[in-house]
Design a protein around this motif. Structure first.
Motif, PDB file in Angstrom:
ATOM      1  N   GLY A   1       0.883  -1.091   0.313  1.00  0.00           N
ATOM      2  CA  GLY A   1      -0.091   0.007  -0.277  1.00  0.00           C
ATOM      3  C   GLY A   1       0.437   1.321  -0.279  1.00  0.00           C
ATOM      4  N   GLY A   2       2.228   0.908  -0.010  1.00  0.00           N
ATOM      5  CA  GLY A   2       2.599   2.381   1.139  1.00  0.00           C
ATOM      6  C   GLY A   2       3.871   2.629  -0.295  1.00  0.00           C
ATOM      7  N   ALA A   3       3.664   1.397  -1.842  1.00  0.00           N
ATOM      8  CA  ALA A   3       5.016   1.517  -2.340  1.00  0.00           C
ATOM      9  C   ALA A   3       5.462   3.417  -3.297  1.00  0.00           C
ATOM     10  N   ILE A   4       3.733   3.286  -3.691  1.00  0.00           N
ATOM     11  CA  ILE A   4       3.677   4.770  -4.079  1.00  0.00           C
ATOM     12  C   ILE A   4       4.012   5.637  -4.059  1.00  0.00           C
ATOM     13  N   ALA A   5       3.927   5.906  -2.525  1.00  0.00           N
ATOM     14  CA  ALA A   5       4.019   7.164  -1.550  1.00  0.00           C
ATOM     15  C   ALA A   5       5.512   7.117  -1.555  1.00  0.00           C
ATOM     16  N   ALA A   6       6.691   6.062  -1.563  1.00  0.00           N
ATOM     17  CA  ALA A   6       8.093   6.389  -1.598  1.00  0.00           C
ATOM     18  C   ALA A   6       8.584   6.463  -3.035  1.00  0.00           C
ATOM     19  N   SER A   7       7.950   5.831  -3.893  1.00  0.00           N
ATOM     20  CA  SER A   7       8.074   6.080  -5.622  1.00  0.00           C
ATOM     21  C   SER A   7       8.660   7.131  -5.892  1.00  0.00           C
ATOM     22  N   VAL A   8       7.112   8.104  -5.768  1.00  0.00           N
ATOM     23  CA  VAL A   8       6.935   8.929  -6.988  1.00  0.00           C
ATOM     24  C   VAL A   8       7.363  10.655  -6.353  1.00  0.00           C
ATOM     25  N   VAL A   9       7.600  10.807  -4.663  1.00  0.00           N
ATOM     26  CA  VAL A   9       8.292  11.170  -3.981  1.00  0.00           C
ATOM     27  C   VAL A   9       9.692  11.810  -4.063  1.00  0.00           C
ATOM     28  N   PRO A  10      10.509  12.815  -3.898  1.00  0.00           N
ATOM     29  CA  PRO A  10      12.467  12.807  -3.556  1.00  0.00           C
ATOM     30  C   PRO A  10      12.251  12.282  -2.246  1.00  0.00           C
ATOM     31  N   PRO A  11      13.487  11.824  -1.972  1.00  0.00           N
ATOM     32  CA  PRO A  11      13.575  11.839  -0.504  1.00  0.00           C
ATOM     33  C   PRO A  11      13.184  12.802   0.202  1.00  0.00           C
ATOM     34  N   GLU A  12      13.518  14.358   0.168  1.00  0.00           N
ATOM     35  CA  GLU A  12      13.011  14.728   1.278  1.00  0.00           C
ATOM     36  C   GLU A  12      11.597  15.027   1.104  1.00  0.00           C
ATOM     37  N   ARG A  13      11.238  15.111   0.871  1.00  0.00           N
ATOM     38  CA  ARG A  13       8.925  14.988   0.977  1.00  0.00           C
ATOM     39  C   ARG A  13       9.072  13.664   1.291  1.00  0.00           C
ATOM     40  N   ARG A  14       9.365  12.520   1.479  1.00  0.00           N
ATOM     41  CA  ARG A  14       9.109  11.346   1.997  1.00  0.00           C
ATOM     42  C   ARG A  14       8.011  11.083   2.739  1.00  0.00           C
ATOM     43  N   GLY A  15       9.082  12.164   3.489  1.00  0.00           N
ATOM     44  CA  GLY A  15       7.288  12.038   5.427  1.00  0.00           C
ATOM     45  C   GLY A  15       6.302  13.112   4.955  1.00  0.00           C
ATOM     46  N   GLU A  16       6.487  14.184   4.456  1.00  0.00           N
ATOM     47  CA  GLU A  16       4.877  14.562   3.462  1.00  0.00           C
ATOM     48  C   GLU A  16       4.005  13.800   2.564  1.00  0.00           C
ATOM     49  N   SER A  17       5.000  12.523   2.177  1.00  0.00           N
ATOM     50  CA  SER A  17       4.100  11.809   1.543  1.00  0.00           C
ATOM     51  C   SER A  17       3.441  10.501   1.731  1.00  0.00           C
ATOM     52  N   LEU A  18       4.996  10.335   3.018  1.00  0.00           N
ATOM     53  CA  LEU A  18       4.189   9.291   4.170  1.00  0.00           C
ATOM     54  C   LEU A  18       2.636   9.484   4.886  1.00  0.00           C
ATOM     55  N   GLY A  19       2.899  11.189   5.414  1.00  0.00           N
ATOM     56  CA  GLY A  19       1.457  11.350   5.882  1.00  0.00           C
ATOM     57  C   GLY A  19       0.460  11.596   4.986  1.00  0.00           C
ATOM     58  N   ILE A  20       0.409  12.318   3.434  1.00  0.00           N
ATOM     59  CA  ILE A  20      -1.067  11.820   3.312  1.00  0.00           C
ATOM     60  C   ILE A  20      -1.489  10.319   3.377  1.00  0.00           C
ATOM     61  N   TYR A  21      -0.414   9.464   2.782  1.00  0.00           N
ATOM     62  CA  TYR A  21      -0.536   8.276   2.561  1.00  0.00           C
ATOM     63  C   TYR A  21      -1.487   7.269   4.473  1.00  0.00           C
ATOM     64  N   GLY A  22      -0.973   7.956   5.584  1.00  0.00           N
ATOM     65  CA  GLY A  22      -1.220   7.084   6.792  1.00  0.00           C
ATOM     66  C   GLY A  22      -2.734   7.885   7.221  1.00  0.00           C
ATOM     67  N   LEU A  23      -2.795   9.401   6.398  1.00  0.00           N
ATOM     68  CA  LEU A  23      -3.784  10.157   6.696  1.00  0.00           C
ATOM     69  C   LEU A  23      -5.220   9.366   5.689  1.00  0.00           C
ATOM     70  N   ALA A  24      -5.276   9.215   4.864  1.00  0.00           N
ATOM     71  CA  ALA A  24      -5.742   7.009   3.718  1.00  0.00           C
ATOM     72  C   ALA A  24      -6.345   6.375   4.747  1.00  0.00           C
ATOM     73  N   VAL A  25      -4.882   6.091   6.129  1.00  0.00           N
ATOM     74  CA  VAL A  25      -4.908   5.152   6.026  1.00  0.00           C
ATOM     75  C   VAL A  25      -6.262   5.225   7.414  1.00  0.00           C
TER      76      VAL A  25
END
Length: 409
Positions: free
Chosen positions: A123-147
């Protein structure tokens, strides 16, 4: 990549929007049953230990299957495995309403656990792969919000419906992952594939890197499993349990989302220990409130649920970001499996162990005090992990199966 690299909204990415919808529907099935199913088991005559065991069976099946998910993806591909997982999670759910024995609840839960494993790891594969590392926390935050969004609404709603005698509605709502199939193609289309010159993955190194933050997560989810499973059983009458779970879900969702933005900006040196300390205080307040009745006792339970929810969500995001950073560019699929196994193992231990300890005569309030002590014992590890530096183990894009973990949950 270029869109995400600027400080534009990550919501502009179609893959992020599809991932959000997919996970909302997928985790709705998990969250609507996490407290409702043990409550239904007690309605069928099961004791505290047997009621908690239903959740334990589901999560044990999940943990065991998670270890095989990266292998299945390499064999069959990301989209087919994710789609199969959604079907296995949602399609058997109506059978819960037909079960008249706790053993059948456990059998159905085992099958659903296999599907949940695929959703958890991938479920988190896209959250890590479509953003650069410096935005990963924010992307995972959006993913976590969905969860977390399903937890906000469906944990208290599922509990209330079950206690009111409408468990069949809960069982039908749990079929939602089947509807999520329509989002699989767009959500998986943008996942990066490994380059031809990518280094060989260091699987053992990734496991070692992920273990310390995952240990902190395990203790927090142990407490969460004990709270979600037994608070409705301890307070089956009135609105206290549903409202407490609503506050828990609200703060969990918000803190997981915002912690992702904060960790990108200020790091986890203070954030992780502070989140864990908040969790200790929250569980102690719940324990205190359960020792009495009336307004002050209810206020303590609600305040404790709110505080622990904030810790629960924040630690999820912070621990997954730290696990990925410590692994560097190692195999994120392995990091994801370790993180998810820790999450589900902790929840399973909490669902079974808290009930077993309370049933010895200690009672649920004092059992929660023991849980708070376990959280406090994890504080030194949180301090060390939060202050640690990133370990680089290679370079190049991550595999399609290399998504970071999730939840919620």
């Amino acid at each position: 990549m270029t869109t995400a690299g600027r400080r534009s909204s990550l919501w502009q990415l179609p893959a992020v929007r599809s991932l959000f919808a997919l996970n909302v529907l997928g985790f709705l099935s998990y969250s609507v049953l996490i407290s409702a199913l043990p409550a239904q088991a007690t309605r069928l005559g099961a004791g505290l230990t047997a009621a908690g065991a239903v959740t334990t069976v589901f999560l044990v099946a999940t943990v065991l299957a998670q270890l095989a998910v990266p292998l299945l993806v390499r064999r069959w591909g990301l989209a087919p495995v994710l789609a199969a997982g959604l079907v296995a999670l949602g399609a058997p759910s109506p059978l819960y309403a037909l079960a008249d024995d706790v053993r059948w609840l456990a059998v159905i839960s085992a099958v659903r656990g296999l599907g949940f494993a695929a959703l958890c790891v991938l479920g988190g594969a896209i959250a890590a792969s479509v953003v650069p590392p410096e935005r990963r926390g924010e992307s995972l935050g959006i993913y976590g919000l969905a969860v977390a969004v399903p937890t906000l609404v469906t944990v208290p709603a599922g509990t209330a419906l079950t206690l009111a005698g409408h468990f069949w509605v809960v069982a039908l709502l749990a079929t939602a992952p089947v509807a999520a199939l329509v989002f699989v193609p767009r959500a998986t289309r943008s996942v990066l594939r490994p380059g031809a010159d990518a280094p060989a993955p260091d699987g053992r190194g990734a496991v070692r890197a992920a273990l310390p933050p995952s240990l902190v997560l395990l203790v927090v989810t142990l407490a969460g499993g004990g709270l979600l499973t037994f608070l409705p059983i301890e307070r089956p009458d009135g609105a206290l349990a549903p409202v407490a779970l609503l506050l828990f879900g609200l703060t969990s969702a918000l803190s997981r989302w915002r912690a992702g933005v904060l960790v990108d900006r200020v790091g986890a040196r203070l954030l992780l220990p502070a989140a864990l300390a908040t969790g200790v205080a929250g569980v102690l307040l719940v324990a205190l409130g359960l020792t009495g009745r009336g307004g002050p006792a209810a206020a303590a339970v609600l305040t404790g649920a709110l505080a622990f929810g904030a810790a629960y969500g924040a630690v999820q995001n912070l621990s997954m970001v730290l696990a990925l950073r410590r692994a560097g560019t190692g195999p994120a699929a392995t990091v994801s499996a370790v993180w998810n196994a820790s999450f589900d193992s902790g929840t399973a231990i909490g669902a079974a162990g808290v009930g077993a300890l309370a049933a010895t005569g200690l009672g649920l309030p004092w059992t929660y005090v023991v849980v708070a002590a376990l959280l406090a014992l994890a504080l030194p590890t949180a301090v060390v992990v939060g202050a640690g530096r990133e370990r680089v183990s290679g370079s190049g894009p991550r595999p399609a199966a290399a998504g970071p973990p999730r939840r919620a949950g």
